[in-house]
Design a protein around this motif. Structure first.
Motif, PDB file in Angstrom:
ATOM      1  N   VAL A 156     121.172 107.184 -40.682  1.00 54.03           N
ATOM      2  CA  VAL A 156     121.552 107.452 -39.293  1.00 54.03           C
ATOM      3  C   VAL A 156     120.621 108.474 -38.620  1.00 54.03           C
ATOM      4  CG1 VAL A 156     123.235 109.239 -39.936  1.00 54.03           C
ATOM      5  CG2 VAL A 156     123.483 108.077 -37.761  1.00 54.03           C
ATOM      6  N   CYS A 157     120.012 109.328 -39.408  1.00 55.32           N
ATOM      7  CA  CYS A 157     119.166 110.394 -38.841  1.00 55.32           C
ATOM      8  C   CYS A 157     117.853 109.837 -38.291  1.00 55.32           C
ATOM      9  CB  CYS A 157     118.826 111.425 -39.915  1.00 55.32           C
ATOM     10  SG  CYS A 157     120.201 111.858 -40.987  1.00 55.32           S
ATOM     11  N   LEU A 158     117.451 108.683 -38.843  1.00 57.45           N
ATOM     12  CA  LEU A 158     116.099 108.206 -38.539  1.00 57.45           C
ATOM     13  C   LEU A 158     115.929 107.739 -37.098  1.00 57.45           C
ATOM     14  CD1 LEU A 158     115.185 106.394 -41.868  1.00 57.45           C
ATOM     15  CD2 LEU A 158     115.094 108.819 -41.286  1.00 57.45           C
ATOM     16  N   SER A 159     117.068 107.428 -36.420  1.00 52.40           N
ATOM     17  CA  SER A 159     116.919 107.011 -35.020  1.00 52.40           C
ATOM     18  C   SER A 159     116.458 108.179 -34.142  1.00 52.40           C
ATOM     19  CB  SER A 159     118.211 106.394 -34.485  1.00 52.40           C
ATOM     20  OG  SER A 159     119.294 107.213 -34.761  1.00 52.40           O
ATOM     21  N   CYS A 160     116.467 109.391 -34.669  1.00 53.69           N
ATOM     22  CA  CYS A 160     115.916 110.530 -33.915  1.00 53.69           C
ATOM     23  C   CYS A 160     114.910 111.353 -34.722  1.00 53.69           C
ATOM     24  CB  CYS A 160     117.037 111.459 -33.465  1.00 53.69           C
ATOM     25  SG  CYS A 160     118.183 110.712 -32.309  1.00 53.69           S
ATOM     26  N   HIS A 161     114.875 111.166 -36.046  1.00 52.03           N
ATOM     27  CA  HIS A 161     113.945 111.953 -36.864  1.00 52.03           C
ATOM     28  C   HIS A 161     112.971 111.076 -37.654  1.00 52.03           C
ATOM     29  CE1 HIS A 161     115.919 115.729 -35.999  1.00 52.03           C
ATOM     30  NE2 HIS A 161     117.089 115.263 -36.384  1.00 52.03           N
ATOM     31  N   GLY A 162     113.059 109.736 -37.453  1.00 51.47           N
ATOM     32  CA  GLY A 162     112.199 108.837 -38.218  1.00 51.47           C
ATOM     33  C   GLY A 162     110.838 108.634 -37.555  1.00 51.47           C
TER      34      GLY A 162
HETATM   35  C1  HEC Z   1     120.685 111.373 -31.524  1.00 52.65           C
HETATM   36  C2  HEC Z   1     119.546 111.991 -32.085  1.00 52.65           C
HETATM   37  C3  HEC Z   1     119.689 112.708 -33.419  1.00 52.65           C
HETATM   38  C4  HEC Z   1     120.190 112.197 -34.567  1.00 52.65           C
HETATM   39  C5  HEC Z   1     120.760 110.809 -34.832  1.00 52.65           C
HETATM   40  C6  HEC Z   1     120.049 113.266 -35.560  1.00 52.65           C
HETATM   41  N1  HEC Z   1     119.469 114.369 -34.995  1.00 52.65           N
HETATM   42 FE1  HEC Z   1     119.013 116.090 -35.919  1.00 52.65          FE
HETATM   43  N2  HEC Z   1     118.426 116.902 -34.181  1.00 52.65           N
HETATM   44  C7  HEC Z   1     118.419 116.233 -32.974  1.00 52.65           C
HETATM   45  C8  HEC Z   1     118.116 117.181 -31.915  1.00 52.65           C
HETATM   46  C9  HEC Z   1     118.015 116.871 -30.425  1.00 52.65           C
HETATM   47  C10 HEC Z   1     117.960 118.441 -32.538  1.00 52.65           C
HETATM   48  C11 HEC Z   1     117.705 119.779 -31.888  1.00 52.65           C
HETATM   49  C12 HEC Z   1     119.068 120.446 -31.712  1.00 52.65           C
HETATM   50  C13 HEC Z   1     119.026 121.794 -31.053  1.00 52.65           C
HETATM   51  O1  HEC Z   1     118.406 121.945 -29.993  1.00 52.65           O
HETATM   52  O2  HEC Z   1     119.622 122.709 -31.636  1.00 52.65           O
HETATM   53  C14 HEC Z   1     118.171 118.218 -33.966  1.00 52.65           C
HETATM   54  C15 HEC Z   1     118.101 119.225 -34.905  1.00 52.65           C
HETATM   55  C16 HEC Z   1     118.349 119.054 -36.229  1.00 52.65           C
HETATM   56  C17 HEC Z   1     118.291 120.119 -37.225  1.00 52.65           C
HETATM   57  C18 HEC Z   1     118.041 121.597 -36.955  1.00 52.65           C
HETATM   58  C19 HEC Z   1     116.625 121.999 -37.201  1.00 52.65           C
HETATM   59  C20 HEC Z   1     115.656 121.621 -36.101  1.00 52.65           C
HETATM   60  O3  HEC Z   1     114.753 120.845 -36.412  1.00 52.65           O
HETATM   61  O4  HEC Z   1     115.793 122.093 -34.961  1.00 52.65           O
HETATM   62  C21 HEC Z   1     118.577 119.543 -38.417  1.00 52.65           C
HETATM   63  C22 HEC Z   1     118.626 120.234 -39.766  1.00 52.65           C
HETATM   64  C23 HEC Z   1     118.843 118.145 -38.171  1.00 52.65           C
HETATM   65  N3  HEC Z   1     118.684 117.869 -36.843  1.00 52.65           N
HETATM   66  C24 HEC Z   1     119.209 117.248 -39.152  1.00 52.65           C
HETATM   67  C25 HEC Z   1     119.669 115.968 -38.874  1.00 52.65           C
HETATM   68  C26 HEC Z   1     120.232 115.084 -39.892  1.00 52.65           C
HETATM   69  C27 HEC Z   1     120.356 115.416 -41.350  1.00 52.65           C
HETATM   70  C28 HEC Z   1     120.610 113.937 -39.234  1.00 52.65           C
HETATM   71  C29 HEC Z   1     121.334 112.751 -39.818  1.00 52.65           C
HETATM   72  C30 HEC Z   1     122.604 113.012 -40.445  1.00 52.65           C
HETATM   73  C31 HEC Z   1     120.264 114.109 -37.827  1.00 52.65           C
HETATM   74  N4  HEC Z   1     119.698 115.349 -37.652  1.00 52.65           N
HETATM   75  C32 HEC Z   1     120.460 113.151 -36.867  1.00 52.65           C
HETATM   76  C33 HEC Z   1     118.650 114.907 -32.766  1.00 52.65           C
HETATM   77  C34 HEC Z   1     119.237 114.072 -33.680  1.00 52.65           C
END
Ligand code: HEC
Length: 203
Positions: A156-162
């Motif tokens: 699920v994370c990859l749609s924003c971190h992949g």
């Molecule tokens: C819809 C998009 C989205 C998804 C899906 C998502 N993230 Fe993120 N993630 C973000 C955003 C935007 C931020 C920055 C948040 C902030 O400004 O504090 C973030 C920040 C983070 C951070 C904090 C460190 C940083 O890089 O600022 C971690 C750890 C993280 N994500 C892990 C995960 C994990 C693990 C998953 C899956 C379970 C996940 N994310 C899924 C959008 C996403």
């Protein structure tokens, strides 16, 4: 002749210094972390887990809801406005400082400190050795206990971190406009995305 010996000596010393610096580097980084064992470890591992379970569950269920309501573009805005707020609420509740930090941080406020980088390096080492990546408790220079736990990527994370294959172009556009310094793309599943870092202020 004397001058040649002098130059040779300087060169030998320089080579020796460069070598020993290069060799020392990893050890120096890890000297910043003093892990604790025994009763303190047991106590703070339990407390840390309680906090990350609660905050993590809330974050995840809100994220899933936001994704269902408006797809990843909507969810990015949720993460942007709510993730930091949530960690702040729980920080107050438990008199701790709760953070999610990364070596490849998206929000500039979530950059890992030198100690946190050393913990991340230890976790990644365990991962590449095929060992379990277990949470750790360390003591800082002020004598306080700190809890560290790995945060893994899942599908699920990859749609924003992949990578480009996983993230829709419109999501990339929103992320890049909110986080021009973003380093948190390009992950695959089961990698260490970052760590929970909790400082117990009263410890
Ligand atoms: C819809 C998009 C989205 C998804 C899906 C998502 N993230 Fe993120 N993630 C973000 C955003 C935007 C931020 C920055 C948040 C902030 O400004 O504090 C973030 C920040 C983070 C951070 C904090 C460190 C940083 O890089 O600022 C971690 C750890 C993280 N994500 C892990 C995960 C994990 C693990 C998953 C899956 C379970 C996940 N994310 C899924 C959008 C996403």
């Amino acid at each position: 002749m004397f001058r040649t010996i002098q130059i040779a000596t300087v060169l030998i010393i320089a080579v020796f210094l460069i070598q020993s610096c290069a060799e020392k580097k990893p050890a120096e980084v890890n000297k910043n972390v003093q892990y604790v064992s025994g009763a303190d470890e047991v106590t703070y591992l339990k407390l840390g887990k309680e906090i990350t379970d609660t905050v993590g569950k809330t974050l995840k269920s809100n994220l899933v809801k936001a994704m269902e309501n408006g797809g990843p573009v909507n969810a990015v805005t949720f993460c942007n406005s709510e993730a930091m707020e949530l960690t702040a609420i729980y920080s107050d509740k438990y008199n701790t400082e709760v953070k999610r930090v990364s070596d490849n941080n998206r929000n500039p406020a979530n950059v890992a400190s030198e100690v946190e980088l050393a913990v991340l390096a230890d976790f990644n080492q365990s991962l590449s050795n095929g060992e379990p990546v277990a949470p750790k408790v360390a003591i800082d220079l002020e004598g306080r206990k700190n809890y560290y736990a790995p945060i893994f990527t899942g599908g699920v994370c990859l749609s924003c971190h992949g990578n480009e294959k996983n993230i829709q172009p419109e999501v990339v556009a929103v992320i890049d406009s909110l986080y021009p310094l973003d380093k948190a793309k390009g992950y695959t599943a089961n990698e260490i995305r970052g760590i929970w870092s909790i400082k117990f202020k009263n410890s």
